[in-house]
Structures are given as structure tokens and as C-alpha cells.
Motif scaffolding. Structure first.
Motif, PDB file in Angstrom:
ATOM      1  N   ASP A  71       0.825  -1.214   0.000  1.00  0.00           N
ATOM      2  CA  ASP A  71       0.000   0.000   0.000  1.00  0.00           C
ATOM      3  C   ASP A  71       0.858   1.264   0.000  1.00  0.00           C
ATOM      4  O   ASP A  71       0.399   2.334   0.393  1.00  0.00           O
ATOM      5  N   VAL A 443      -7.163 -12.542   1.295  1.00  0.00           N
ATOM      6  CA  VAL A 443      -6.883 -11.412   0.403  1.00  0.00           C
ATOM      7  C   VAL A 443      -6.353 -11.860  -0.961  1.00  0.00           C
ATOM      8  O   VAL A 443      -5.896 -11.037  -1.744  1.00  0.00           O
ATOM      9  N   PRO A 445      -6.485 -12.530  -4.699  1.00  0.00           N
ATOM     10  CA  PRO A 445      -7.417 -12.025  -5.717  1.00  0.00           C
ATOM     11  C   PRO A 445      -8.165 -13.156  -6.416  1.00  0.00           C
ATOM     12  O   PRO A 445      -7.579 -14.192  -6.745  1.00  0.00           O
ATOM     13  N   TYR A 471      -2.633  -7.938  -3.466  1.00  0.00           N
ATOM     14  CA  TYR A 471      -3.092  -8.438  -2.175  1.00  0.00           C
ATOM     15  C   TYR A 471      -3.741  -7.342  -1.320  1.00  0.00           C
ATOM     16  O   TYR A 471      -3.922  -7.501  -0.122  1.00  0.00           O
ATOM     17  N   ARG A 472      -4.067  -6.224  -1.995  1.00  0.00           N
ATOM     18  CA  ARG A 472      -4.809  -5.151  -1.328  1.00  0.00           C
ATOM     19  C   ARG A 472      -6.123  -4.848  -2.057  1.00  0.00           C
ATOM     20  O   ARG A 472      -6.777  -3.850  -1.766  1.00  0.00           O
ATOM     21  N   LEU A 473      -6.509  -5.695  -3.007  1.00  0.00           N
ATOM     22  CA  LEU A 473      -7.720  -5.440  -3.784  1.00  0.00           C
ATOM     23  C   LEU A 473      -8.987  -5.731  -2.995  1.00  0.00           C
ATOM     24  O   LEU A 473     -10.033  -5.114  -3.220  1.00  0.00           O
ATOM     25  N   SER A 474      -8.908  -6.685  -2.076  1.00  0.00           N
ATOM     26  CA  SER A 474     -10.103  -7.076  -1.329  1.00  0.00           C
ATOM     27  C   SER A 474      -9.700  -7.677   0.010  1.00  0.00           C
ATOM     28  O   SER A 474      -8.524  -7.943   0.249  1.00  0.00           O
ATOM     29  N   LYS A 478      -7.895  -3.949   2.774  1.00  0.00           N
ATOM     30  CA  LYS A 478      -8.136  -3.472   1.412  1.00  0.00           C
ATOM     31  C   LYS A 478      -7.699  -2.013   1.273  1.00  0.00           C
ATOM     32  O   LYS A 478      -7.948  -1.189   2.145  1.00  0.00           O
ATOM     33  N   TRP A 479      -7.023  -1.717   0.143  1.00  0.00           N
ATOM     34  CA  TRP A 479      -6.503  -0.368  -0.116  1.00  0.00           C
ATOM     35  C   TRP A 479      -7.216   0.195  -1.345  1.00  0.00           C
ATOM     36  O   TRP A 479      -7.194  -0.426  -2.412  1.00  0.00           O
TER      37      TRP A 479
END
Length: 527
Positions: A71, A443, A445, A471-474, A478-479
Motif C-alpha cells: 500500500d 486477500v 485475488p 493483495y490489497r484489492l479485497s 483493502k486499499w
């Protein structure tokens, strides 16, 4: 704040450990034995005891988009392969952006980490630290061990008879700092890992002759791949990972070896090993073949003994009047401050290389004790995210039997795949290991779902590089900027290189041609 967590070390793993604690409402205290952050990536002219040490010229082997924290992208104007000083700058930026410094206690050594008497119910640890000669004890609800594995130099002198009589200088690569002190010398370098290759290349420009000694040889990978793109961004993709499981491993090895030999024939350069390319942690080095073909580096077989002035090799050749020997023979790791973490021959039994199955409560995690075929920073971050969720009670603890079975399988796979060596005990494949952690964390995807809801993003996630933003999409953590970071990642790759305007001759990037071929191959294999 919530539960108190001790973080040991403020390097590449310790910084995201602090942030992960804060994200989960935990109360971190980070103990750093030196006077600043950075760990391995903070260059110092003089090596410090029990601290990782690098030479002045070190450039990282993984590209910036693949190695950044998930992030917080590395600035777009930074080079794709960064000098160690740039890596440290990025750590400072990350620390300041997330306001982590106030949680770090510098010049504080962790002396011991021990279970509390009621550990089976409390899961607590007594952590004894020392600063300015004074010891202090404190109770913590959990511990994140982020001390790294490049601190204890492995110097196997007993396997090199006569070294004690050698009149020249010998040292471990950990103590090598710059080439000037070897001006005009004849130098033997033992070991063909990344450090051995880098030092050989650098010394070849100042020493009178460099001899690079290797037992097994090695396959040599480039940082710069086809069309000048970062190699890891082209090859670490979900599509390629699918192909890896479809194509027989022997054919995969043949394809990769053929590709590497197109650059230079490893047999002609004295480097070809008997093992296949995916059976050893490879060397990443763009310059070594140029130095070998120029004769400034000579590849030699294993040293069997030394005399006062000479090195004798196992093919009965002798190199006389050697001035210095550099042992690029890797590192050992241990955890002397924690009796629960038992290490034998560089092996420790950890679930997902992170958790200790024998603990009644999962309140201790080891972070960054892996040797990935890829970048370590985002892996450490994902380990921290999982561990802190477990500490906070937001993830179910794992069963003892499942953990032991996973450890057994990984050990079996390691022994089957890699040549026997102390460096092949903590190997992981970057994306597959990240996906394992991400699946536990929730996390990972969902590519199929993305193709249905966001085809453009799905295309980039599946066919493009597996950058940490995926690995921050959901899921937890989450970012909101993750999608944008993925779609713009190639722009950040190009930014630092386009320092002079050149008119584009074609609107079609070679990258799109490459991706089109991948799509065609997918259709052939699956339809």
C-alpha cells in the motif's frame, strides 16, 4: 490500544510489522539494537557485530514494483533496480508516512524471550532487553521476530586445509566493503551466490586477477530481460504460474536453460552446473559474463587446499601468489534469545515459515525467514498481516496436525527439488508462497470474479506481473488505490528511464505483443 506486541528488529521486516500491528489495533514496541532503521540495507563502513552488513556498491536484485510494500509504491522516479541507499530512503519514507518511528526503541538489544508460567492460558512472553548496560523486563501478549538471517557469517575454514598457514588475507564477504583495498591483488573468491558474483565483477576492475571458485557452478539470470523490461515483472505472473503446473518440469527447465544459454553458453564459460536451473537459487548478475569473456574473472573449480601463497583446486590446477581470499559462503541463522526457536543445520520447523506448531497459543511469529525467488519485503509484509490478525483474534488458530503436515510436505518438496545445501532450507517461490498466505488471510485475488466484474483489471492481474498491490484489492486491509497502482505500474517502470525524449516509432509496445502471445498460448492449453 490493544494487546502489547514486541517487534524484534527495525529492518525490512520490522517496519511492516509495526504497521500491521497498528492496522489491527495492537500496541507495538519495536526493539532495534543499532541506532537506526534499515537492517541489512543500511550500509556502514565498518561491520557491526550481530548486524547484517553489505558492501557499498550493492544494488537490489528485484525491481521496485515487485519489492515495494503493498500500500505504498516506491516513487515513480526511482530506478527500477535501486542502489542500497535508495532502498534505505524508501524505508525512511515508509516509516515517516505511517508514523512508525515513535514505536521504535533504538540501541536496545533483546536478551531473552521466554514464556510466562501461565503461557498455556495467557500466551504471554517475558521480554528482557538491555540498553546502556541496564536490563529491563516487560510482559508482552505476542512477539514478532524480525531479526533477519544475514547476520551470522558462515565461514567453513575446516573444509579448506592450509588456510591457517596462508600468508595473505582472508575474510568473509560480510566484511568486504569496497575494491580499493584490493588494487593490483590476485584474489580468490569462494562461492557463486549473488555476493560472490557481485564482488568478482567489482574487483575485476581493480585487482590484477580474480578467480571465482565454485563447487557446482550456477545458472546466471539477468535483471534486464527482453526489450529492457525488468525480468521479474515479465516472468512472475499468474499466467506463467499456470503454465508451470501444466508443462512438465523437465520441459520447463529445458526452456529456461535454452533461454539463458542464448545470452551466453554456460558450458563455454565454465559455469554450467549438473543440476537443472530450477534446482538451485540462481545468481542474478548482468555483468559476470562480460568480465569472464574479458579474462578479468577466471572461473575455477573447488579449492581443495591452500599453501602459504597458493590455491590448489580439485582439478589439480594451481594459482600461485594469491594475495587475498574472500569467502562468499553465505550465512547461518539462529535465535539465541528464544529457546523455543530451535535451529539445526539452518533448519527450523515453522508452519508457513512463520508459526511454531508446538506453542499452545500462537502468539509468536518469525517474519522474513525465507529465501524467495523474488522480493522479500512484500512477503514479510503479508506474513505480518496474517500474524497480527491471529494475535488480534481475528483469524482462527491453526490445528497442530495441519501445521505439522504442511511442514512435512514442504520439507519433502524442498529435498526433491533442490540440491542439498545449507542455503536451500528456507526457499520459497514468491507468488505461490504469497498466495498461500493470502488465502489464509482472505486477500488472494479472485481472477475469475474480476474477469466478470472488471476485465481490464483482471487482464493485468492474470497476465501482468504479480505485484504486491494484488493483495490489497479485497479482504482485510483493502486499499482503495490498489486498482490504480496495478493499472499504472508500467508507467512507473518507464518513468525513470525516459530521461531524453525519443519519438515512438510504433504505437504497439513489445509488451503488448508479448501479452498477445500469452493469450494465444492460454487458448491453446485450455480450449
Amino acid at each position: 490500544m490493544g494487546k502489547k506486541v514486541a517487534v524484534i528488529g527495525a529492518g525490512a521486516s520490522g517496519l511492516p510489522a509495526i504497521k500491521a500491528c497498528l492496522d489491527e489495533g495492537l500496541d507495538p514496541t519495536c526493539f532495534e539494537r543499532s541506532d537506526d532503521i534499515g537492517g541489512l540495507w543500511r550500509f556502514k563502513k565498518d561491520p557491526e557485530e550481530s548486524r547484517a552488513s553489505i558492501y557499498n556498491s550493492v544494488i537490489i536484485n528485484t525491481s521496485k514494483e515487485m519489492m515495494c510494500y503493498s500500500d505504498y509504491p516506491i516513487p515513480e522516479d526511482y530506478p527500477n533496480y535501486m542502489h542500497n541507499s535508495k532502498v534505505l530512503e524508501y524505508f525512511y519514507q515508509y516509516m515517516n508516512h505511517f508514523q512508525l518511528k515513535k514505536y521504535i526503541k533504538f540501541k536496545t538489544t533483546v536478551c531473552s524471550v521466554k514464556k510466562q508460567p501461565d503461557f498455556a492460558t495467557s500466551g504471554q512472553w517475558e521480554v528482557i532487553t538491555e540498553k546502556d548496560g541496564k536490563q529491563e523486563a516487560a510482559i508482552f501478549d505476542a512477539v514478532l521476530v524480525c531479526s533477519g538471517h544475514h547476520t551470522e557469517a558462515h565461514l567453513p575454514l575446516k573444509t579448506f586445509p592450509g588456510i591457517e598457514k596462508f600468508k595473505g588475507r582472508y575474510l568473509h564477504s560480510r566484511d568486504y566493503k569496497n575494491p580499493e583495498e584490493f588494487q593490483g591483488k590476485r584474489v580468490v573468491i569462494i562461492g557463486i551466490g549473488n555476493s560472490g558474483g557481485d564482488i568478482a565483477v567489482e574487483l575485476s576492475r581493480t585487482a590484477s586477477q580474480v578467480f571465482l571458485s565454485t563447487r557446482r557452478g550456477s545458472w546466471i539470470l539477468n535483471r534486464v530481460s527482453d526489450y529492457g523490461y525488468p525480468a521479474d515483472m515479465l516472468f512472475i505472473t499468474r499466467f506463467n504460474n499456470t503454465m508451470k503446473h501444466v508443462i512438465p518440469s523437465s520441459l520447463l527447465n529445458t526452456i529456461a536453460e535454452s533461454k539463458l544459454n542464448q545470452r551466453f553458453d554456460h558450458a563455454n564459460f565454465g559455469l554450467k552446473p549438473q543440476h537443472r536451473v530450477f534446482s538451485q537459487h540462481p545468481m542474478v548478475n548482468d555483468d559476470l559474463p562480460n568480465r569472464i569473456i574479458a579474462g578479468t574473472v577466471l572461473v575455477k573449480s573447488n579449492v581443495v587446499k591452500f599453501t602459504e601463497t597458493d590455491a590448489i583446486f580439485d582439478d589439480d590446477t594451481v594459482e600461485k601468489n594469491i594475495d587475498a581470499v574472500i569467502f562468499a559462503t553465505g550465512y547461518s541463522f539462529s535465535f539465541p534469545f528464544c529457546e523455543e526457536l530451535k535451529v539445526q543445520n539452518n533448519k527450523v520447523s515453522l508452519y508457513k515459515y512463520t508459526f511454531l506448531p508446538e506453542l499452545e497459543k500462537q502468539t509468536l511469529a518469525v517474519i522474513g525467514l525465507i529465501q524467495p525467488l523474488g522480493a522479500i519485503m512484500p512477503i514479510s509484509e503479508l506474513q505480518c498481516r496474517l500474524a497480527t490478525r491471529v494475535f488480534a483474534g481475528k483469524e482462527t488458530e491453526f490445528s497442530y496436525s495441519d501445521m505439522k503436515e504442511d511442514i512435512r510436505k514442504k520439507k519433502e518438496e524442498m529435498e526433491k527439488r533442490y540440491v542439498c545445501s545449507q542455503r536451500h532450507t528456507i526457499q520459497v517461490d514468491y507468488m505461490e508462497y504469497m498466495d498461500e498466505l493470502a488465502e489464509l488471510l482472505g486477500v488472494k485475488p479472485n481472477v475469475l470474479s474480476l474477469f466478470l466484474t472488471d476485465p481490464k483489471l483482471a487482464w493485468n492481474v492474470y497476465f501482468g506481473p504479480c505485484t504486491p498491490y494484488q493483495y490489497r484489492l479485497s479482504g482485510p486491509g483493502k486499499w482503495v488505490k490498489a486498482r490504480s497502482a496495478i493499472l499504472n505500474q508500467w508507467d512507473r517502470v518507464m518513468k525513470p528511464m525516459r530521461t531524453r525524449y525519443v519519438e515512438q516509432t510504433s504505437q504497439f509496445s513489445p509488451l503488448y505483443v508479448f501479452m498477445g502471445i500469452l493469450v494465444l498460448l492460454t487458448a491453446i492449453f485450455f480450449y
